[in-house]
Write an enzyme that holds these catalytic residues in place. Structure first.
Site, PDB file in Angstrom:
ATOM      1  N   ALA A 131      63.679  84.913  30.915  1.00 26.21           N
ATOM      2  CA  ALA A 131      62.293  84.468  30.689  1.00 26.21           C
ATOM      3  C   ALA A 131      62.153  83.013  31.090  1.00 26.21           C
ATOM      4  O   ALA A 131      62.003  82.145  30.242  1.00 26.21           O
ATOM      5  CB  ALA A 131      61.903  84.659  29.221  1.00 26.21           C
ATOM      6  N   ARG A 269      68.019  50.875  63.738  1.00 30.53           N
ATOM      7  CA  ARG A 269      68.586  51.783  64.732  1.00 30.53           C
ATOM      8  C   ARG A 269      67.965  51.550  66.114  1.00 30.53           C
ATOM      9  O   ARG A 269      66.740  51.382  66.226  1.00 30.53           O
ATOM     10  CB  ARG A 269      68.343  53.224  64.291  1.00 30.53           C
ATOM     11  CG  ARG A 269      68.756  54.297  65.278  1.00 30.53           C
ATOM     12  CD  ARG A 269      70.246  54.435  65.385  1.00 30.53           C
ATOM     13  NE  ARG A 269      70.609  55.632  66.132  1.00 30.53           N
ATOM     14  CZ  ARG A 269      71.831  55.891  66.610  1.00 30.53           C
ATOM     15  NH1 ARG A 269      72.805  55.020  66.403  1.00 30.53           N
ATOM     16  NH2 ARG A 269      72.073  56.996  67.270  1.00 30.53           N
ATOM     17  N   GLU A 364      59.606  71.948  34.551  1.00 39.89           N
ATOM     18  CA  GLU A 364      58.347  71.769  33.813  1.00 39.89           C
ATOM     19  C   GLU A 364      57.221  72.634  34.391  1.00 39.89           C
ATOM     20  O   GLU A 364      56.051  72.253  34.364  1.00 39.89           O
ATOM     21  CB  GLU A 364      57.921  70.284  33.811  1.00 39.89           C
ATOM     22  CG  GLU A 364      58.896  69.358  33.119  1.00 39.89           C
ATOM     23  CD  GLU A 364      59.067  69.675  31.637  1.00 39.89           C
ATOM     24  OE1 GLU A 364      58.055  69.892  30.954  1.00 39.89           O
ATOM     25  OE2 GLU A 364      60.207  69.695  31.158  1.00 39.89           O
TER      26      GLU A 364
END
Length: 383
Positions: A131, A269, A364
């Site tokens: 559940a 970079r 949540e």
């Protein structure tokens, strides 16, 4: 919205960011080993010392008496530095929310204060193997026997449980009443019959140990009931709104952190004889990432303000949680893409940001659950 912060909120952000960048980010990789149960106790204790665990809690119980937005800023900044440790440290107080809202005075003093002082951690145990999002479908029961409740059942995804001193556990006191038959209990983790099983190995958030729990005739005093018997589900829904905004802030922080690393990488970079920041394709990616982060931030701060003013935050809390968790995955994925092959290695933090934050779309209440709540709360005329 982020540009309208008060001087106090800006000071909170500055202090929390300094702490997070100096004490969380440098040790992030140390708490990312699979199969190793570890919790960042030193950072947890230091955060408690600085009143960062829950600034909006009242001073009489160990908080600093600030507002809920201050706590949201803490969640954001901790996760911006590292979503693994950030989530772990702040999850260490989950379980105190319901006690603070519905508990007796002695419960607040006995179980909330020690957490906020950094002495102990706690957690909440809701989900069960059969559940997950269906809270009403839980099978764990609590029957009153004399002056004790006797608990039986099993739980899963119990965050912090391997290191917690107690868990706030949801169980059915009236099994035939559906949502109306659930109650909340404070259960010390050393209670006989309350067994924390082995840690669940996860994709990310390895700094936050998570386990299954088996419960067999575990007896707890009647006084450990939180709030009113059979009202646990409704109590849970009340602080779910608050927790969803905090989870949204976790996702926001992770997205902001991934964006920051990606942006810095484009400045350093070089390829094809120039900095890769000069390539329009990457500029557009970063523009999209920045737009998503700022939009999520505005929504989350609005939700926090609605909660603070006493308005019903349910719809906006779910919108914030749904949107922030979705864009978080997008931003973290794009951060990896900007790094190219290096982004897929553990040599750069964006790989860890992606793994640690992917769970925000699940905890949540999944994104699908949030969309159900959002739809149920609209009437077609208010937008």
């Amino acid at each position: 919205m982020s540009g309208t912060l008060s001087a106090e909120h800006k000071a909170v952000r500055k202090a929390v960011r300094e702490f997070a960048e100096e004490e969380i980010a440098p040790v992030a990789s140390e708490y990312d080993e699979p199969g190793v149960v570890q919790f960042p106790w030193e950072i947890f204790e230091r955060a408690a010392e600085l009143d960062f665990l829950a600034p909006h809690y009242p001073e009489e119980y160990g908080g600093s008496g600030m507002d809920f937005l201050s706590t949201i800023i803490v969640h954001e900044e901790f996760n911006r530095a590292d979503p693994g440790i950030g989530t772990a440290v702040l999850t260490g107080k989950f379980g105190t929310e319901m006690i603070l809202e519905y508990g007796d005075e002695w419960q607040k003093e006995e179980f909330v204060r020690p957490v906020l002082s950094g002495e102990i951690a706690c957690g909440t145990s809701i989900s069960e193997p059969g559940a997950g999002s269906d809270v009403a479908g839980m099978r764990t029961t609590a029957e009153l026997d004399g002056e004790d409740y006797v608990l039986n059942g099993s739980k899963t995804w119990a965050s912090t449980s391997p290191v917690a001193d107690y868990m706030t556990v949801m169980a059915k006191t009236n099994p035939d009443a559906g949502h109306g038959g659930i109650s909340a209990f404070i259960v010390p983790t050393d209670t006989e019959g309350f067994t924390i099983e082995k840690d669940i190995e996860k994709m990310g958030l390895r700094a936050s140990p998570t386990a299954e729990i088996s419960i067999s005739d575990a007896r707890i005093p009647e006084e450990n009931l939180v709030g009113t018997e059979d009202e646990g589900f409704y109590q849970l829904m009340e602080f779910f709104n608050e927790n969803r905004i905090m989870v949204a802030a976790n996702a926001l922080g992770a997205a902001a952190g991934a964006y920051r690393h990606a942006y810095q990488y484009t400045q350093e970079r070089e390829a094809f004889g120039q900095q890769i920041s000069e390539f329009q394709g990457l500029q557009w990616m970063l523009a999209d990432m920045a737009t998503k982060v700022e939009t999520a931030r505005s929504t989350i701060y609005r939700a926090a303000n609605r909660h603070m003013t006493g308005e019903d935050p349910r719809q906006l809390a779910s919108i914030a949680k749904y949107y922030a968790s979705e864009i978080c995955e997008d931003v973290c994925s794009d951060a990896i893409q900007i790094h190219g092959g290096y982004g897929y290695t553990r040599d750069f933090p964006v790989e860890k940001f992606y793994r640690d934050s992917r769970v925000q779309k699940i905890v949540e209440g999944t994104s699908q659950i949030q969309k159900n709540i959002i739809y149920d709360s609209i009437d077609g005329t208010e937008l």
